[in-house]
Write an enzyme that holds these catalytic residues in place. Sequence first.
Site, PDB file in Angstrom:
ATOM      1  N   GLY A 301       0.733  -1.260   0.000  1.00 14.95           N
ATOM      2  CA  GLY A 301       0.000   0.000   0.000  1.00 14.95           C
ATOM      3  C   GLY A 301       0.763   1.311   0.000  1.00 14.95           C
ATOM      4  N   CYS A 306      -1.783   3.472  -5.146  1.00 17.50           N
ATOM      5  CA  CYS A 306      -2.397   2.383  -4.359  1.00 17.50           C
ATOM      6  C   CYS A 306      -3.486   2.912  -3.453  1.00 17.50           C
ATOM      7  CB  CYS A 306      -1.375   1.728  -3.451  1.00 17.50           C
ATOM      8  SG  CYS A 306       0.044   1.091  -4.304  1.00 17.50           S
ATOM      9  N   GLY A 342       7.606   0.781  -3.887  1.00 16.29           N
ATOM     10  CA  GLY A 342       6.502   1.734  -3.743  1.00 16.29           C
ATOM     11  C   GLY A 342       6.814   2.873  -2.791  1.00 16.29           C
ATOM     12  N   ARG A 389      -1.541   4.061 -13.927  1.00 15.02           N
ATOM     13  CA  ARG A 389      -2.674   3.441 -13.245  1.00 15.02           C
ATOM     14  C   ARG A 389      -2.222   2.265 -12.394  1.00 15.02           C
ATOM     15  NH1 ARG A 389      -5.979   0.829 -18.345  1.00 15.02           N
ATOM     16  NH2 ARG A 389      -4.534  -0.859 -18.812  1.00 15.02           N
ATOM     17  N   MET A 391      -2.299  -1.379 -10.884  1.00 15.64           N
ATOM     18  CA  MET A 391      -2.635  -2.632 -11.557  1.00 15.64           C
ATOM     19  C   MET A 391      -3.915  -3.237 -10.973  1.00 15.64           C
ATOM     20  SD  MET A 391      -0.615  -2.386 -13.876  1.00 15.64           S
ATOM     21  CE  MET A 391      -1.561  -3.653 -14.687  1.00 15.64           C
ATOM     22  N   ARG A 405     -10.430 -11.879 -23.018  1.00 12.34           N
ATOM     23  CA  ARG A 405     -11.525 -12.306 -23.897  1.00 12.34           C
ATOM     24  C   ARG A 405     -11.244 -11.945 -25.346  1.00 12.34           C
ATOM     25  NH1 ARG A 405     -16.814 -10.999 -20.170  1.00 12.34           N
ATOM     26  NH2 ARG A 405     -15.975 -11.986 -18.339  1.00 12.34           N
ATOM     27  N   GLU A 423      -8.382  -1.482  -6.012  1.00  6.95           N
ATOM     28  CA  GLU A 423      -7.465  -1.125  -4.917  1.00  6.95           C
ATOM     29  C   GLU A 423      -6.354  -0.232  -5.459  1.00  6.95           C
ATOM     30  OE1 GLU A 423      -6.065  -4.347  -2.423  1.00  6.95           O
ATOM     31  OE2 GLU A 423      -8.041  -5.296  -2.470  1.00  6.95           O
TER      32      GLU A 423
END
Length: 486
Positions: A301, A306, A342, A389, A391, A405, A423
């Site tokens: 986090g 995050c 992070g 962004r 993940m 798909r 998250e």
Amino acid sequence: MRIRTQKGLTFDDVLLVPKRSPVRSRNDVDTSTQLTSRIRLHIPVLSANMDTVTEARMAIAMAQAGGIGVIHRFMTTRQQVEEVQKVKRSRGFVVEHPRAIAPDACVEEAARLMRRYDVGGLVVLDERRHLLGLITERDVLLAPDATARVDEVMTPAERLITAPPEITPAEAQTLLYRHRLEKLPLLDGEGRLAGLITGQDLIKSRQNPQASVDEKGRLRVGAAIGVGEEELARAEALLAAGTDVLVLDIAHGHADHCIDMLQELRRAFPQAQIIAGNVATFEGAKDLAAAGANAVKVGIGPGSICTTRIVTGFGVPQLTAIMDCVEGVRASGRAVPVIADGGIKTSGDMVKALAAGAAAVMIGGLFAGCEEAPGSPVIRDGQKFKVVRGMASLGAAISRRQAEREGDESAESQADWDKVVPEGVEAVVPYRGHVREVLHQLVGGLRSGMSYGGAFTIPELQENAEFIEITAAGVRESHSHDVQRV
Ligand code: XMP
């Protein structure tokens, strides 16, 4: 239930206390580190396995600068293998599988292949890989007729200087120089092509001795994998493509299924270098180290994008997490490096992470604005930005499912997306130019930090480190203040 009374601290909560220093110049310090027991890096930095941070272009730039990039896993195995191959082909002492063409192809076809693969020449081979000749851009440009056969315009094998595959870089350099060659084909005892050395590649390796390279002189690269049966096949394909280090990366790495997967990987690929994570506790790090990880990745986090701590209530402030995990791997009895993943916003944060015991740091948001990160910059109010962004963000989840798909969007419905519990967030970061410039600032700050810490090496920085907890007033004082920034 229990409440830990020990305070959880992160980078902004502390400063490092300056130490008497024998370091006279920042240039005298050594920033190299052990990423795993077998891989050493000149600079202790990894680019994060995020789809807005690391694909081949970023990984190439990271390895050239002396760090390493980890290709994200949110693509098919085939695509990820291709990204790894792009890095491995981008530079090496020997090109193992040079681009080839058949003797009866036409000159136009040769020109098309050279453009497509961005190479200045092709080897001409028969069906048993015997070398018949070499066709270069020059031959193509000077050929009287684009429909002529390749074997009519190539330089035939008997007029080429060749060498055995065992040739050393120094011997190759002498041959290239003496005969004014650009390309040196390597032939085995039967006259079959075993590789190609180009002048360009030799020059590149000499210009950039810092680069992270494998034993064949190819740039190093990491690749992320997840947990599950199909991920074992992914790991196998990535290793076969030359991946130097696998990063088994799941949000909560201290989970039975992650430990099981690590043990399975260890059994299936005993020689592979595997980084496993993420964890943030003594026990988590100890368990992953004991299960066979070659390095443990730490961070629950702290990342710029995050929201795990907000959504789940779980996490450990990053500085405390690093220190606890360093203790944890030590308790496993194995010498396993810790990677701080992070929350790095500045070079000072990186120095603190390393001083706290991390062997290297992984960076996402700070690199997402770089030219080499996937995606093009966007302009807002006249300023350039790039998208980053998480993940586990909604956008990443949508892209992932669409890829799975294979574009069958009819299968999606709004209801599917309503079920996702993100998250992570999507955001923009300022465009920051080339990653080597960002790294220059980060590593410059590290060098300076090491001199304040009286340390010539990262282990010395760790040995000398003394942190002091600071107040909000201390944080304010640390930033520029009471002036108008220009
Ligand atoms: P920075 O601060 O360098 O952090 O941008 C990069 C790291 O953040 C982690 N990451 C996530 N964590 N939700 C999370 O809780 C997410 O969606 C997410 N995406 C990335 C990851 O460890 C990365 O290296």
